[in-house]
Each structure stands twice: as structure tokens, then as C-alpha cells.
Design a protein around this motif. Structure first.
Motif, PDB file in Angstrom:
ATOM      1  N   GLY A 227      -7.354   9.738  11.835  1.00 47.46           N
ATOM      2  CA  GLY A 227      -8.081  10.569  10.878  1.00 47.46           C
ATOM      3  C   GLY A 227      -7.208  11.356   9.933  1.00 47.46           C
ATOM      4  O   GLY A 227      -7.703  12.238   9.231  1.00 47.46           O
ATOM      5  N   ALA A 228      -5.901  11.064   9.869  1.00 51.40           N
ATOM      6  CA  ALA A 228      -5.013  11.819   8.989  1.00 51.40           C
ATOM      7  C   ALA A 228      -5.104  11.357   7.538  1.00 51.40           C
ATOM      8  O   ALA A 228      -4.915  12.148   6.621  1.00 51.40           O
ATOM      9  CB  ALA A 228      -3.574  11.698   9.472  1.00 51.40           C
ATOM     10  N   VAL A 229      -5.377  10.071   7.337  1.00 54.09           N
ATOM     11  CA  VAL A 229      -5.460   9.526   5.980  1.00 54.09           C
ATOM     12  C   VAL A 229      -6.662   8.601   5.877  1.00 54.09           C
ATOM     13  O   VAL A 229      -7.156   8.072   6.873  1.00 54.09           O
ATOM     14  CB  VAL A 229      -4.182   8.735   5.593  1.00 54.09           C
ATOM     15  N   GLU A 230      -7.111   8.456   4.645  1.00 54.41           N
ATOM     16  CA  GLU A 230      -8.023   7.374   4.305  1.00 54.41           C
ATOM     17  C   GLU A 230      -7.186   6.366   3.534  1.00 54.41           C
ATOM     18  O   GLU A 230      -6.563   6.724   2.524  1.00 54.41           O
ATOM     19  CB  GLU A 230      -9.190   7.869   3.459  1.00 54.41           C
ATOM     20  N   TYR A 231      -7.173   5.140   4.006  1.00 55.49           N
ATOM     21  CA  TYR A 231      -6.267   4.155   3.420  1.00 55.49           C
ATOM     22  C   TYR A 231      -6.988   2.867   3.098  1.00 55.49           C
ATOM     23  O   TYR A 231      -7.676   2.292   3.938  1.00 55.49           O
ATOM     24  CB  TYR A 231      -5.109   3.875   4.381  1.00 55.49           C
ATOM     25  N   GLU A 232      -6.821   2.442   1.855  1.00 56.11           N
ATOM     26  CA  GLU A 232      -7.282   1.127   1.423  1.00 56.11           C
ATOM     27  C   GLU A 232      -6.064   0.221   1.421  1.00 56.11           C
ATOM     28  O   GLU A 232      -5.202   0.353   0.549  1.00 56.11           O
ATOM     29  CB  GLU A 232      -7.903   1.211   0.027  1.00 56.11           C
ATOM     30  N   PRO A 233      -5.921  -0.668   2.409  1.00 53.95           N
ATOM     31  CA  PRO A 233      -4.670  -1.422   2.573  1.00 53.95           C
ATOM     32  C   PRO A 233      -4.368  -2.335   1.398  1.00 53.95           C
ATOM     33  O   PRO A 233      -5.226  -2.657   0.573  1.00 53.95           O
ATOM     34  CB  PRO A 233      -4.913  -2.238   3.851  1.00 53.95           C
ATOM     35  N   MET A 234      -3.125  -2.772   1.381  1.00 50.38           N
ATOM     36  CA  MET A 234      -2.702  -3.742   0.387  1.00 50.38           C
ATOM     37  C   MET A 234      -3.464  -5.047   0.575  1.00 50.38           C
ATOM     38  O   MET A 234      -3.812  -5.425   1.692  1.00 50.38           O
ATOM     39  CB  MET A 234      -1.202  -4.011   0.516  1.00 50.38           C
ATOM     40  N   ASP A 235      -3.720  -5.694  -0.525  1.00 54.34           N
ATOM     41  CA  ASP A 235      -4.396  -6.984  -0.506  1.00 54.34           C
ATOM     42  C   ASP A 235      -3.541  -7.986   0.283  1.00 54.34           C
ATOM     43  O   ASP A 235      -2.347  -8.153   0.012  1.00 54.34           O
ATOM     44  CB  ASP A 235      -4.583  -7.466  -1.945  1.00 54.34           C
ATOM     45  N   GLU A 236      -4.148  -8.643   1.272  1.00 57.32           N
ATOM     46  CA  GLU A 236      -3.409  -9.600   2.098  1.00 57.32           C
ATOM     47  C   GLU A 236      -2.810 -10.730   1.260  1.00 57.32           C
ATOM     48  O   GLU A 236      -1.771 -11.293   1.612  1.00 57.32           O
ATOM     49  CB  GLU A 236      -4.345 -10.197   3.163  1.00 57.32           C
ATOM     50  N   ALA A 237      -3.449 -11.048   0.137  1.00 54.21           N
ATOM     51  CA  ALA A 237      -2.919 -12.107  -0.723  1.00 54.21           C
ATOM     52  C   ALA A 237      -1.563 -11.714  -1.297  1.00 54.21           C
ATOM     53  O   ALA A 237      -0.680 -12.556  -1.483  1.00 54.21           O
ATOM     54  CB  ALA A 237      -3.899 -12.395  -1.862  1.00 54.21           C
ATOM     55  N   LEU A 239       0.577  -9.663   0.230  1.00 55.36           N
ATOM     56  CA  LEU A 239       1.529  -9.687   1.338  1.00 55.36           C
ATOM     57  C   LEU A 239       2.011 -11.093   1.637  1.00 55.36           C
ATOM     58  O   LEU A 239       3.142 -11.296   2.077  1.00 55.36           O
ATOM     59  CB  LEU A 239       0.883  -9.095   2.592  1.00 55.36           C
ATOM     60  N   GLY A 240       1.149 -12.073   1.356  1.00 60.97           N
ATOM     61  CA  GLY A 240       1.512 -13.441   1.699  1.00 60.97           C
ATOM     62  C   GLY A 240       2.161 -14.209   0.580  1.00 60.97           C
ATOM     63  O   GLY A 240       2.542 -15.355   0.761  1.00 60.97           O
ATOM     64  N   ASP A 241       2.295 -13.590  -0.604  1.00 53.89           N
ATOM     65  CA  ASP A 241       2.851 -14.293  -1.764  1.00 53.89           C
ATOM     66  C   ASP A 241       4.278 -13.838  -1.998  1.00 53.89           C
ATOM     67  O   ASP A 241       4.526 -12.719  -2.435  1.00 53.89           O
ATOM     68  CB  ASP A 241       1.994 -13.993  -3.013  1.00 53.89           C
ATOM     69  N   ALA A 242       5.222 -14.661  -1.700  1.00 45.74           N
ATOM     70  CA  ALA A 242       6.637 -14.286  -1.819  1.00 45.74           C
ATOM     71  C   ALA A 242       7.043 -14.053  -3.261  1.00 45.74           C
ATOM     72  O   ALA A 242       8.056 -13.410  -3.532  1.00 45.74           O
ATOM     73  CB  ALA A 242       7.515 -15.367  -1.202  1.00 45.74           C
ATOM     74  N   ASP A 243       6.301 -14.619  -4.217  1.00 42.01           N
ATOM     75  CA  ASP A 243       6.683 -14.459  -5.613  1.00 42.01           C
ATOM     76  C   ASP A 243       6.117 -13.189  -6.235  1.00 42.01           C
ATOM     77  O   ASP A 243       6.371 -12.888  -7.404  1.00 42.01           O
ATOM     78  CB  ASP A 243       6.194 -15.668  -6.436  1.00 42.01           C
ATOM     79  N   THR A 244       5.307 -12.429  -5.470  1.00 40.74           N
ATOM     80  CA  THR A 244       4.684 -11.219  -6.001  1.00 40.74           C
ATOM     81  C   THR A 244       5.610 -10.032  -5.816  1.00 40.74           C
ATOM     82  O   THR A 244       6.229  -9.891  -4.781  1.00 40.74           O
ATOM     83  CB  THR A 244       3.346 -10.942  -5.297  1.00 40.74           C
ATOM     84  N   GLU A 245       5.705  -9.196  -6.819  1.00 42.67           N
ATOM     85  CA  GLU A 245       6.525  -7.986  -6.730  1.00 42.67           C
ATOM     86  C   GLU A 245       5.600  -6.773  -6.696  1.00 42.67           C
ATOM     87  O   GLU A 245       5.191  -6.262  -7.724  1.00 42.67           O
ATOM     88  CB  GLU A 245       7.469  -7.882  -7.946  1.00 42.67           C
ATOM     89  N   PRO A 246       5.226  -6.280  -5.512  1.00 39.92           N
ATOM     90  CA  PRO A 246       4.273  -5.181  -5.430  1.00 39.92           C
ATOM     91  C   PRO A 246       4.788  -3.887  -6.035  1.00 39.92           C
ATOM     92  O   PRO A 246       4.029  -2.992  -6.296  1.00 39.92           O
ATOM     93  CB  PRO A 246       4.064  -5.016  -3.921  1.00 39.92           C
ATOM     94  N   ALA A 247       6.105  -3.762  -6.222  1.00 39.53           N
ATOM     95  CA  ALA A 247       6.650  -2.484  -6.668  1.00 39.53           C
ATOM     96  C   ALA A 247       6.267  -2.156  -8.101  1.00 39.53           C
ATOM     97  O   ALA A 247       6.271  -0.999  -8.484  1.00 39.53           O
ATOM     98  CB  ALA A 247       8.168  -2.502  -6.556  1.00 39.53           C
ATOM     99  N   ALA A 256      -5.384  -0.983  -7.291  1.00 40.90           N
ATOM    100  CA  ALA A 256      -5.930  -0.743  -5.961  1.00 40.90           C
ATOM    101  C   ALA A 256      -5.540  -1.853  -4.986  1.00 40.90           C
ATOM    102  O   ALA A 256      -5.521  -1.629  -3.767  1.00 40.90           O
ATOM    103  CB  ALA A 256      -7.454  -0.628  -6.032  1.00 40.90           C
ATOM    104  N   ARG A 257      -5.215  -3.026  -5.508  1.00 32.35           N
ATOM    105  CA  ARG A 257      -4.812  -4.133  -4.627  1.00 32.35           C
ATOM    106  C   ARG A 257      -3.504  -3.824  -3.906  1.00 32.35           C
ATOM    107  O   ARG A 257      -3.191  -4.434  -2.886  1.00 32.35           O
ATOM    108  CB  ARG A 257      -4.647  -5.421  -5.433  1.00 32.35           C
TER     109      ARG A 257
END
Length: 474
Positions: A227-237, A239-247, A256-257
């Protein structure tokens, strides 16, 4: 964060509301159910964890049936032990019984929140631990854990998470910013990785931000059930895409993804408790409700406008208007450096008081320090028989007001506009202002010289400041 400087004040929900929220969190409610289930037949290992054979029964009790059921049950049990909901009665035999903490869950809100804080500490410790596969291999091999080979520094990891949560706390407390709105994970990760003076992060820094986001994604998933945070996690797609740069997401519509997080009201309470324990000055709105007016006026000096207003409203709600006005006026007196700001806050507080306070304001009409603000208050309310201020009083009040704004805001645009307006409206302002018998007169005139864009007027202000210093023997 430095523990020498006070943090912005936060607005806490009532403890009863927070206690109800704590009891309804998935992790604490699971821990309580396991504590009530524990008995003579429950077995634990040398570390106090449920033996593997009992995890299926514990998971079934909690209604857990997915692939993480055993791990989630083990985590809830660990919280039950650490929070005192379960007591190990015989370490050699590995037997347990309900602990003293279990009864506290039906006690006062403070009791409940104390148990919840213990649960939070357990989760934070777990969140600072990396992938356990390497640890398990090391333990099964009978050797010591080589943290360096795992690329894990326990202290650094805990400090990283503390800094991230500290930034979230500051955003929850700030006058501007998202407040209770969620924060994008990339921005939060960048806030603790990217140096403040780096306008264009290098590829190496962006890679660090990306790595930090991956760690935070795992950590916030752990912190959400307590209950410390409300979190909308990263899109699993992603996390699974090595060519994606989330930064560095390009499309703001897709941000939001990459994960969104906010401290819950319970999380704000927990973070403040931890900050206080660590020696930080972490005020909360309402801290001064039961204190004197002197504490209120001095204490809100570092508050933003909204927090200061909320604090003052709480303080006034506990007092009768006339008595409150008298106490505020008495606390506003003084010739020390903080007095102008106290008087400004006093004036702001009195603006919230009704006509019942009028006698208190009339009592100070002849006071050299308070007569000006008293006339302002009475005139704004259309009171009769308000004596006009003398020229000396007008100039004194002007110097006092500018001194307060300098202390509160520094060289702000609003103050510059005020300075320009004063110089334009009164052609002989500086010729008279240097004679004002106010401790801050030299400082105010020097500031007017810095702030006024007209070089001729600025020079006139500096000359007046020199005369004021000479008059005061400085």
C-alpha cells in the motif's frame, strides 16, 4: 537530501483513515490471516521462514493459485514474523504461535500504523535485494555470498531506492508539480541518475536511466501490495523488446506504457515516518495546531503559500477569533531579522479571521510595528473611525513589507514590480526612505537598487542605502 534543511510540509490524512487503509492492504491482510492460522503444527526453518512443505497450505489459505503463489505466501509470512504478528516459540523445534502484534491490529490507529510501518520496512528490505538465483546458488554451494560478483552493493541499492522514494515524497509535498498525480517512471529514474546541470544526457547516462527503470519496475511491483505506492507497471511488450529504449520515450501519449507511480496517502505517511527516524525535519500540515502563535508564524516561514494557508486554517479552527487575533498580534512584534516575515504571515492569518477580531486590531492602532497592518485590516472591512496613517507609518510599513518579501521570495519578479511601482509613484521616495527607523531599511534599499532596471533610480537607491547604514551606525 540534506538532513539539515527542513523538507516541504505534507498533508497527512487522519490516522484513523490511514489505519483502515493499512488493514486493507493485500500484504498486511494476508500476513494477519497467516498469523491467525499459525499454531502448534506450523513449522519454520532456522531463519523463521515457513518450511517448504507448508507453503502450499499457506497459499491455499490466502486464495493464491498462480505461479507466484508460494513466493507471495512466503513474503506474507515474512511480514507476519517481522511485524510481530507471529512469535517463534521454539527455535530448535521450529514452532510458532500468534504474536503480541496480532492484538494490535484491533487496537488504536497508532497501533495499526506501527505494525504497518514494520511491514513496510520488510518490503523495502526485500525490494533492495536483486534476483535471488545467484544468492541461492551461492548458498547451496556452501560458500559465502560474493556481492561483488553479483554486481550488487546492498547499501547502494537501499540508498538508490530511498532517493527515489524521497523524490516522490518531495513531489507529493511540493506547492507545484504532480502532487497526487502519478509520475512517469522515466522522469523518476532520471531524477536520481541525470546530473542537474546536464541538459543533453549522454548515451551512457541514458543507459543508466534505462537500467534504473528496470530495477524500479521490479521494486514498485513489490511496494504496491503493502500500500505504499500505486503503480501502473511497464508494458510487458517493452520489457520483451530488446530494440526498445525505455529511457527516452518519444511519444508523450505513450509515456504511461513506461510505468506510472505515485505515493499513496499511506505511502506519504510511511515515508515521513522514515525521514523523521533518519533525522530529517519533515513537517506536516497541522504540526502547529496545538502550539502558540509564535511557533505558527515562525514555523510557516519556510512553507509554500498553499501549505501555509492550510496550516493557518487548522490553527485558527482551534481558537476563538478574538483570542487568536490577540495572540497573533503579540507574536508578530519584534525587531529581529525574522520579524517582517512574521508580520506578513500575521497579516495573512488575520485575513481569515472574522469581524469578532476587530477589538484586537483597534488595540494596536498606536503600536509602531502593528499599527499599519491594523489599519489595513480595519479599512478592508469597512470599519468606521479608522485613523489615517502618518507618512512615517506608511514608509515604515513599506520597508517592513519589502523586507518580508525579500525573506520569503528573494529577488522575485513580483518584488521587482513592486519596487518599480514605488519609485514611479513617489518621486521623493528614496530621499525619505533612508530615514525610516526600521532595522531592515539599509537591506531593503540595497535590494531596490539591485532590482530596479533604471540605472539612475538604482543609483539613487544605493545612495539612500548608504545613508541609512550611516544613520544606523553600520
Amino acid at each position: 537530501m540534506s538532513d539539515s534543511a527542513p523538507l516541504p510540509p505534507v498533508r497527512l490524512r487522519p490516522e484513523a483513515e490511514l489505519a483502515r487503509a493499512a488493514l486493507s492492504t493485500p500484504l498486511l491482510s494476508r500476513a494477519a490471516r497467516l498469523a491467525r492460522w499459525a499454531g502448534p503444527g506450523t513449522r519454520v526453518d532456522a531463519g523463521g521462514s515457513l518450511v517448504e512443505e507448508q507453503l502450499p497450505a499457506a497459499a491455499a489459505l490466502l486464495g493464491l493459485d498462480d505461479e507466484d503463489a508460494a513466493a507471495d505466501a512466503a513474503g506474507a509470512w515474512r511480514v507476519a514474523v517481522d511485524a510481530g504478528l507471529v512469535e517463534i516459540t521454539d527455535e530448535e523445534a521450529g514452532t510458532v504461535a500468534p504474536g503480541e502484534g496480532l492484538a494490535l491490529l484491533t487496537g488504536s490507529p497508532q497501533d495499526v500504523l506501527g505494525i504497518w510501518l514494520a511491514a513496510l520496512e520488510t518490503v523495502l528490505a526485500d525490494a533492495s535485494v536483486p534476483d535471488l538465483d545467484g544468492l541461492v546458488d551461492a548458498l547451496e554451494g556452501g560458500g559465502e555470498i560474493d556481492f561483488a560478483s553479483l554486481g550488487w552493493d546492498p547499501e547502494a541499492e537501499a540508498e538508490f531506492l530511498d532517493n527515489v522514494l524521497g523524490n516522490l515524497y518531495l513531489l507529493s509535498a511540493g506547492e507545484v508539480g504532480p502532487g497526487e498525480s502519478p509520475v512517469p517512471l522515466p522522469a523518476l529514474a532520471a531524477s536520481v541518475i541525470v546530473p542537474g546541470d546536464m541538459e543533453n544526457p549522454s548515451d551512457a547516462v541514458l543507459e543508466q536511466v534505462s537500467d534504473a527503470m528496470m530495477r524500479l519496475d521490479d521494486q514498485f511491483r513489490l511496494l504496491a501490495p503493502v500500500g505504499a505506492v500505486e503503480y501502473e507497471p511497464m508494458d510487458e511488450a517493452l520489457l520483451g523488446d530488446a530494440d526498445t529504449e525505455p529511457a527516452a520515450p518519444v511519444d508523450e501519449d505513450d509515456i504511461a506504457r513506461y510505468g506510472m507511480v505515485r505515493l499513496t496517502p499511506l505511502g506519504v505517511y510511511g515515508m515521513r515516518a522514515r525521514l523523521l527516524e533518519a533525522g530529517f525535519e519533515a513537517p506536516a500540515v497541522g504540526d502547529f495546531a496545538d502550539k502558540g502563535a509564535d511557533a505558527l508564524l515562525d514555523g510557516t516561514a519556510g512553507f509554500g503559500p498553499r501549505a501555509a494557508l492550510a496550516e493557518t486554517e487548522r490553527w485558527l479552527a482551534e481558537r476563538e477569533p478574538l483570542a487568536a487575533a490577540q495572540e497573533l498580534l503579540a507574536a508578530a512584534r519584534g525587531a529581529d531579522s525574522g520579524a517582517p516575515l512574521r508580520r506578513l504571515h500575521c497579516q495573512q492569518a488575520l485575513s481569515l479571521v472574522g469581524p469578532e477580531a476587530e477589538p484586537a486590531l483597534r488595540e494596536v492602532l498606536d503600536d509602531p510595528e502593528l499599527g499599519g497592518l491594523a489599519r489595513v485590516w480595519l479599512s478592508e472591512r469597512g470599519a468606521a473611525d479608522v485613523p489615517p496613517p502618518t507618512e512615517d507609518l506608511v514608509f515604515w510599513l513599506t520597508v517592513d513589507t519589502i523586507a518580508a518579501q525579500l525573506q520569503a521570495e528573494g529577488n522575485s519578479e513580483e518584488l521587482q514590480a513592486l519596487v518599480e511601482g514605488l519609485a514611479a509613484q513617489h518621486s521623493g521616495f528614496f530621499a525619505a526612505a533612508w530615514r525610516v527607523d526600521h532595522p531592515a531599511t539599509p537591506e531593503v534599499l540595497e535590494a531596490m537598487g539591485r532590482l530596479h532596471p533604471d540605472k539612475r533610480v538604482a543609483k539613487e537607491a544605493r545612495k539612500a542605502a548608504f545613508k541609512a547604514r550611516s544613520q544606523q551606525g553600520l
